[in-house]
Design a protein around this motif. Structure first.
Motif, PDB file in Angstrom:
ATOM      1  N   ASP A  16      -2.130  -8.793   2.955  1.00 33.46           N
ATOM      2  CA  ASP A  16      -1.408  -9.230   1.762  1.00 33.46           C
ATOM      3  C   ASP A  16      -0.083  -9.912   2.084  1.00 33.46           C
ATOM      4  N   ALA A  17       0.087 -10.372   3.307  1.00 28.48           N
ATOM      5  CA  ALA A  17       1.368 -10.969   3.702  1.00 28.48           C
ATOM      6  C   ALA A  17       1.708 -12.185   2.857  1.00 28.48           C
ATOM      7  N   SER A  18       0.757 -13.077   2.653  1.00 29.99           N
ATOM      8  CA  SER A  18       1.032 -14.291   1.878  1.00 29.99           C
ATOM      9  C   SER A  18       1.358 -13.959   0.429  1.00 29.99           C
ATOM     10  N   ARG A  19       0.672 -12.963  -0.126  1.00 27.78           N
ATOM     11  CA  ARG A  19       0.948 -12.560  -1.511  1.00 27.78           C
ATOM     12  C   ARG A  19       2.381 -12.029  -1.630  1.00 27.78           C
ATOM     13  N   LEU A  39       9.043  -3.790  -2.808  1.00 28.58           N
ATOM     14  CA  LEU A  39       7.967  -4.521  -3.469  1.00 28.58           C
ATOM     15  C   LEU A  39       6.607  -4.167  -2.862  1.00 28.58           C
ATOM     16  N   ALA A  40       6.571  -4.106  -1.543  1.00 27.09           N
ATOM     17  CA  ALA A  40       5.301  -3.806  -0.879  1.00 27.09           C
ATOM     18  C   ALA A  40       4.791  -2.418  -1.277  1.00 27.09           C
ATOM     19  N   TYR A  41       5.704  -1.462  -1.337  1.00 29.67           N
ATOM     20  CA  TYR A  41       5.296  -0.105  -1.704  1.00 29.67           C
ATOM     21  C   TYR A  41       4.917  -0.039  -3.179  1.00 29.67           C
ATOM     22  N   GLY A  42       5.733  -0.656  -4.044  1.00 33.31           N
ATOM     23  CA  GLY A  42       5.482  -0.592  -5.476  1.00 33.31           C
ATOM     24  C   GLY A  42       4.172  -1.216  -5.883  1.00 33.31           C
ATOM     25  N   PHE A  43       3.758  -2.277  -5.191  1.00 31.27           N
ATOM     26  CA  PHE A  43       2.502  -2.961  -5.524  1.00 31.27           C
ATOM     27  C   PHE A  43       1.354  -2.544  -4.604  1.00 31.27           C
ATOM     28  N   ARG A  44       1.597  -1.554  -3.760  1.00 31.97           N
ATOM     29  CA  ARG A  44       0.566  -1.017  -2.852  1.00 31.97           C
ATOM     30  C   ARG A  44      -0.100  -2.135  -2.040  1.00 31.97           C
ATOM     31  N   LEU A  45       0.726  -2.989  -1.445  1.00 33.25           N
ATOM     32  CA  LEU A  45       0.199  -4.114  -0.668  1.00 33.25           C
ATOM     33  C   LEU A  45      -0.156  -3.667   0.748  1.00 33.25           C
ATOM     34  N   GLU A  46      -1.176  -4.279   1.303  1.00 29.65           N
ATOM     35  CA  GLU A  46      -1.608  -3.971   2.670  1.00 29.65           C
ATOM     36  C   GLU A  46      -0.838  -4.854   3.641  1.00 29.65           C
ATOM     37  N   VAL A  47       0.363  -4.419   3.964  1.00 26.86           N
ATOM     38  CA  VAL A  47       1.231  -5.151   4.893  1.00 26.86           C
ATOM     39  C   VAL A  47       2.022  -4.151   5.721  1.00 26.86           C
TER      40      VAL A  47
END
Length: 372
Positions: free
Chosen positions: A72-75, A135-143
């Motif tokens: 999810d890096a680009s997102r 942001l990464a934690y709040g949106f549960r992104l795979e980064v």
């Protein structure tokens, strides 16, 4: 203005180049991203003349890297900036204003795309890492988000390309502006970009591992001896002339990219996913009511602009903006300044009055930066 010593602390980190910087005769430091940043060697004016005529090596390790890596890096990167990153390819560097949910500026880094799923965000002076992780934690992104041990070294000035070609080979000349290549140095590959915080031209070397710091510094100094290479640092006079903005000085979270003159880096219609997009769309429709401008401040050399100087309509107490950075320019023979000016007075040629530490000074709004 009284000078004060900087008390050493583990909270203010030295850099892999600090020993060489001090051997080169650094006269002053500031603290930037919790690290030492040199601010003077001979004097601001002497360093300025040398930068414009020769070549300098800058320890800018304080430009810390936030590495974003994963599916999810680009997102996540698009969530951070209103600049549309969909066409960004590996090998490119983008200037990327980064904003919060209100459209306020959080940082203005250069983003380096190393691979489809890996980026470095080369940050200005603010703790952007916490916002990115939140942001990464709040949106549960795979980064994975880290601060890698990367220490940028800048080579800036008219002779920068010649010096870099002597150290890295002729291929360095083929690197285009805001692009990078991986070039060999002592058995390692270093990311080398044509970029930097001056208008004199140059490169930034993203050094890792740290063990190569002193060999790299020494190679640049040895190979550049006949080019009059010296240790240097970002120069206040030159950056004001070129209207290179300083986050925390010329712009803060209270300002939008449009107010900072960075609207050309905002693709609010297509940068879907940016957390500040809705706020910036409203700003884009209405237009800013104040904006960054260059100014010429008349009179003798001014004192440092430690606090903003109010700008007034001539002969009145009506405030129409503020000066945030100012310095005497030897080449333009005037005080050059950067300020946030209201719509009613931001047209080039408009006269305003700056409240400097030694009284009001007539100031002229410029159409553009001071570029010869």
């Amino acid at each position: 203005m009284r000078n004060f010593n900087l008390t050493p602390s583990r909270r203010v980190r030295r850099t892999p180049f600090s020993d060489r910087v001090e051997r080169a005769g650094v006269e002053a430091y500031t603290v930037y991203n919790h690290m030492l940043l040199p601010t003077a060697f001979q004097s601001a004016e002497a360093d300025y003349h040398h930068l414009k005529r020769h070549v300098q090596v800058w320890d800018v390790s304080c430009q810390r890297q936030i590495e974003v890596r994963g599916r999810d890096a680009s997102r996540l990167l698009q969530m951070l900036t209103p600049r549309d990153l969909r066409s960004m390819m590996p090998g490119r560097c983008y200037y990327t204003p980064m904003v919060d949910e209100t459209g306020g500026m959080l940082n203005d880094p250069v983003t380096v795309k190393l691979a489809e799923d890996r980026y470095w965000i080369s940050i200005a002076d603010s703790d952007l890492l916490f916002w990115v992780k939140g942001l990464a934690y709040g949106f549960r992104l795979e980064v994975d988000i880290t601060e890698p041990d990367v220490s940028p070294l800048a080579v800036q000035g008219p002779q920068a390309e010649e010096l870099m070609s002597r150290v890295f080979g002729a291929s360095v000349r083929e690197i285009r502006f805001f692009r990078f290549s991986r070039l060999p140095f002592q058995g390692q590959e270093l990311v080398v970009a044509r970029s930097g915080y001056s208008k004199q031209g140059g490169f930034e070397i993203y050094l890792e591992p740290a063990e190569l710091a002193e060999p790299l510094w020494d190679a640049l100094m040895t190979k550049g001896a006949d080019l009059q290479v010296k240790a240097g640092c970002p120069n206040l006079i030159e950056r004001i002339e070129a209207q290179l903005l300083s986050y925390g000085n010329d712009m803060t979270r209270e300002n939008t990219p449009q107010e900072c003159g960075l609207g050309r880096f905002c693709d609010t219609l297509t940068a879907i996913g940016c957390v500040g997009r809705d706020a910036l769309l409203r700003t884009a429709m209405e237009g800013p009511v104040r904006q960054i401008r260059s100014l010429a401040v008349e009179g003798d050399p001014v004192a440092p602009c430690l606090d903003p100087w109010p700008l007034f309509a001539p002969g009145t107490t009506t405030q129409v903006g503020q000066v945030t950075s100012a310095a005497w320019s030897p080449d333009f023979n005037t005080n050059v300044a950067i300020g946030m000016v209201q719509l009613s007075h931001w047209t080039g040629g408009t006269q305003v009055e700056a409240e400097t530490p030694d009284g009001r000074r007539t100031s002229i709004v410029q159409n553009s930066a001071f570029i010869q």
